[in-house]
Design an enzyme around this catalytic site. Structure first.
Site, PDB file in Angstrom:
ATOM      1  N   GLU A  28     -18.076 -76.115 -60.147  1.00  0.00           N
ATOM      2  CA  GLU A  28     -17.328 -76.749 -61.233  1.00  0.00           C
ATOM      3  C   GLU A  28     -16.420 -77.857 -60.712  1.00  0.00           C
ATOM      4  OE1 GLU A  28     -13.702 -76.055 -61.968  1.00  0.00           O
ATOM      5  OE2 GLU A  28     -13.467 -73.929 -61.488  1.00  0.00           O
ATOM      6  N   LYS A  88      -9.982 -82.649 -69.068  1.00  0.00           N
ATOM      7  CA  LYS A  88     -10.439 -81.280 -68.848  1.00  0.00           C
ATOM      8  C   LYS A  88     -11.426 -80.937 -69.953  1.00  0.00           C
ATOM      9  CE  LYS A  88      -8.779 -76.528 -68.245  1.00  0.00           C
ATOM     10  NZ  LYS A  88      -7.602 -75.629 -68.296  1.00  0.00           N
ATOM     11  N   ALA A 143     -12.381 -69.737 -73.253  1.00  0.00           N
ATOM     12  CA  ALA A 143     -13.770 -69.945 -73.650  1.00  0.00           C
ATOM     13  C   ALA A 143     -14.741 -69.499 -72.563  1.00  0.00           C
ATOM     14  CB  ALA A 143     -14.007 -71.419 -73.978  1.00  0.00           C
ATOM     15  N   LYS A 161      -8.178 -65.475 -62.911  1.00  0.00           N
ATOM     16  CA  LYS A 161      -7.011 -66.205 -62.422  1.00  0.00           C
ATOM     17  C   LYS A 161      -5.763 -65.326 -62.547  1.00  0.00           C
ATOM     18  CE  LYS A 161      -8.707 -70.880 -63.319  1.00  0.00           C
ATOM     19  NZ  LYS A 161     -10.019 -70.630 -63.936  1.00  0.00           N
TER      20      LYS A 161
END
Length: 303
Positions: A28, A88, A143, A161
């Site tokens: 990513e 983003k 999401a 996270k």
């Protein structure tokens, strides 16, 4: 290769590797655009691609470049992402990013989507999004989790996270039938810490075993992805108590400053780095590279 009306591209290297059934690992780009300061973001992104190559797989960093969802952006694309302001881009933002010709870092959700479109089944990242603290009241759910519920890509990560609610995230994943595998661990990793105190549903101790589970999922045509939770190398782990103090302070600051939505995660992670004297940044780099190496081994075993 370009399809979907010219809005989606796959680099020649990645396209050839897929056609020849060689291992490919998706990567990513929000970790480049929003996860680390320059030039650490550039160095880390290039190092991660190198880790994948040394592991015997082809890296495919994914981003939005020049109005296209690009799979395999190469060194020049990584340099642009690392040194210029970028959007983003989650799934909901993708049409706008393409329409406006934005430079965009793709989240876990959007990277999974692009990897699936290209035919890539393995993806390495730092940590996945999840249910935010207080999410039972705010309904603030990443999401990433819904993408895991519907898109058949395996995500190698160091867990959720650290700023999020690990327990609620695991409950959400269970509800949506997402397979969660612990690599050589019986607990969900705590991102910066090797353990979180939350039991993990299934433990596997080799890349070959993980690859076999992924083959079985595919043979059964099961909907959704797989989380492969890989603890941060112990020599780079941080005392959970130290991280928790920094997170609690960052959460208070975010509330006081009205930071919310998709801006919350980069704000909180950035403040944690500042409050821990950059120890968390070094840990983040270490865990991302560890995940890339494991993903490469799984990709090789798959092919």
């Amino acid at each position: 290769m370009t399809d979907r009306h010219g809005h989606f591209t796959v680099s020649e290297e990645v396209r050839t590797a897929l056609a020849e059934n060689r291992p490919v690992v998706a990567l990513e780009s929000t970790i480049i655009t929003h996860g680390m300061p320059h030039p650490r973001n550039l160095d880390t992104a290039l190092d991660v691609e190198g880790d994948v190559r040394r592991g015997g797989a082809v890296p495919a960093t994914i981003a939005v470049l020049d109005g296209k969802l690009a799979v395999g952006v190469g060194a020049a694309g990584i340099e642009r992402l690392a040194s210029h302001p970028a959007m983003k881009v989650s799934r909901r933002d993708l049409p706008i990013a393409i329409h406006t010709g934005a430079l965009g870092g793709t989240t876990v959700a959007t990277t999974m989507l692009a990897a699936s479109m290209a035919g890539i089944s393995l993806f390495a990242t730092g940590g996945i999004g999840g249910v935010h603290r207080g999410g039972a009241d705010s309904l603030d759910v990443s999401a990433d989790l819904q993408e895991l519920a519907r898109t058949d890509v395996a995500v190698v990560c160091a867990g959720v996270k650290a700023i999020l609610d690990i327990g609620l995230t695991l409950e959400y994943l269970e509800t949506h039938g997402v397979t969660v595998l612990g690599y050589q661990t019986d607990e969900m990793p705590g991102f910066y810490a090797t353990r979180s105190g939350h039991p993990i549903p299934h433990r596997l101790d080799s890349a070959a075993d993980i690859a076999e589970v992924l083959r079985i999922r595919r043979s059964l045509a099961l909907t959704g992805g797989t989380v492969v939770a890989n603890p941060i190398p112990s020599e780079h782990a941080i005392d959970p108590a130290v991280i928790e103090v920094a997170i609690e302070r960052a959460l208070v600051e975010a509330r006081d400053e009205g930071v919310s939505g998709k801006e919350a995660t980069p704000f909180l992670l950035g403040r944690v780095v500042e409050l821990t004297g950059s120890d968390s940044l070094a840990a983040n780099v270490a865990l991302v590279r560890s995940n890339a190496r494991l993903a490469a081994r799984i990709a090789v075993a798959l092919t």
